[in-house]
Motif scaffolding. Structure first.
Motif, PDB file in Angstrom:
ATOM      1  N   ARG A   1     -30.248  26.847  45.523  1.00 49.15           N
ATOM      2  CA  ARG A   1     -29.430  27.871  44.870  1.00 49.15           C
ATOM      3  C   ARG A   1     -30.189  29.188  44.783  1.00 49.15           C
ATOM      4  O   ARG A   1     -29.611  30.266  45.006  1.00 49.15           O
ATOM      5  CB  ARG A   1     -29.015  27.410  43.472  1.00 49.15           C
ATOM      6  CG  ARG A   1     -27.894  26.398  43.458  1.00 49.15           C
ATOM      7  CD  ARG A   1     -27.259  26.268  42.079  1.00 49.15           C
ATOM      8  NE  ARG A   1     -28.182  25.754  41.092  1.00 49.15           N
ATOM      9  CZ  ARG A   1     -28.367  24.448  40.841  1.00 49.15           C
ATOM     10  NH1 ARG A   1     -27.682  23.540  41.530  1.00 49.15           N
ATOM     11  NH2 ARG A   1     -29.207  24.054  39.908  1.00 49.15           N
ATOM     12  N   THR A   2     -31.471  29.116  44.473  1.00 48.62           N
ATOM     13  CA  THR A   2     -32.273  30.341  44.421  1.00 48.62           C
ATOM     14  C   THR A   2     -32.347  30.995  45.786  1.00 48.62           C
ATOM     15  O   THR A   2     -32.112  32.199  45.938  1.00 48.62           O
ATOM     16  CB  THR A   2     -33.697  30.025  43.916  1.00 48.62           C
ATOM     17  OG1 THR A   2     -33.636  29.569  42.565  1.00 48.62           O
ATOM     18  CG2 THR A   2     -34.591  31.254  43.987  1.00 48.62           C
TER      19      THR A   2
ATOM     20  N   SER B   1     -30.473  30.663  48.398  1.00 45.89           N
ATOM     21  CA  SER B   1     -29.196  31.086  48.982  1.00 45.89           C
ATOM     22  C   SER B   1     -28.846  32.519  48.613  1.00 45.89           C
ATOM     23  O   SER B   1     -28.026  33.156  49.288  1.00 45.89           O
ATOM     24  CB  SER B   1     -28.073  30.143  48.540  1.00 45.89           C
ATOM     25  OG  SER B   1     -27.854  30.238  47.136  1.00 45.89           O
ATOM     26  N   GLY B   2     -29.460  33.053  47.580  1.00 42.47           N
ATOM     27  CA  GLY B   2     -29.209  34.439  47.190  1.00 42.47           C
ATOM     28  C   GLY B   2     -30.140  35.444  47.836  1.00 42.47           C
ATOM     29  O   GLY B   2     -30.024  36.647  47.575  1.00 42.47           O
TER      30      GLY B   2
END
Length: 238
Positions: free
Chosen positions: A21-22, A24-25
């Motif tokens: 999640r980290t 992917s940004g």
């Protein structure tokens, strides 16, 4: 705190999901930005994590087959792979991280029960195969912090932080270069002793902050020392 690799797989899956999640940004400037590791960008850290997964797959395969498969072809090859891969676009880094994690998951699933009793040769010496899932979890959680992207030691799950703290403190207890100290966490209910406790300072704080300080991921600002004085200087954690 379990050492059973199959019981740790759930924690590992959750840690990887947080990391993905980290990442992917991230955009181009994000992966080129400096990490907390001297001389490494975030691209270096992410490439290391992907190649680390492949290295652990090699070790799991060695445990399963009995073949003497090294974690990496050589220290030089490991360094070259990280350096070469560090400059890739964010999307490529993310895909590599995800696919290498999937290969590790498949290698764990392929392990027969008896293979976990094997000993494998890591880059720092022999290690029980049963510890490989923990080793991978540790890599993900610590290097997630190293990305300097908002994930901090305080975000570590308590079970992980306490296990890391116990592992690091145990290593320090056998290191003559380590200063004597008493580590107190979980209120006053838990203590770990490094060296001779007689006259040694007591360092108190949350388990994640103690673990972060001992692993060089924090300067220990929230820790307290009794009697009052400076924090001891632990040896470099590797």
């Amino acid at each position: 705190m379990t050492s059973d690799p199959l019981l740790l797989t759930g924690e590992l899956d959750e840690a990887m999901a947080r990391l993905l999640r980290t990442v992917s940004g991230f955009g181009p400037a994000d992966v080129a930005a400096a990490s907390l590791l001297p001389g490494w960008t975030r691209g270096h850290v992410l490439t290391h994590l992907a190649r680390n997964a492949d290295g652990f797959v090699n070790l799991l395969t060695a445990a399963r087959t009995g073949e003497p498969i090294p974690m990496y072809a050589s220290p030089q090859a490991r360094s070259a792979d990280i350096e070469t891969g560090s400059g890739r676009p964010a999307a490529d880094l993310l895909a590599d991280l995800r696919h290498s994690a999937e290969r590790f998951t498949a290698a764990v699933a392929a392990m027969p029960v008896e293979a976990w009793a094997a000993t494998v040769q890591t880059r720092r010496g022999p290690w029980p195969a049963a510890m490989l899932v923990w080793g991978r979890l540790r890599e993900i959680e610590v290097h997630h912090v190293d990305l300097a992207a908002g994930y901090r030691p305080a975000d570590w799950p308590d079970a992980f932080a306490q296990r890391l703290l116990h592992e690091v403190a145990t290593g320090l207890a056998g290191n003559p270069a380590a200063p004597a100290m008493v580590l107190r966490f979980d209120g006053v209910r838990s203590e770990l002793v490094v060296g001779d406790p007689e006259g040694a300072p007591t360092i108190t704080g949350p388990a994640p902050e103690l673990a972060a300080w001992l692993t060089g991921r924090s300067a220990g600002e929230v820790l307290t020392v009794t009697p009052d004085g400076p924090l001891p200087i632990p040896p470099e954690w590797i």
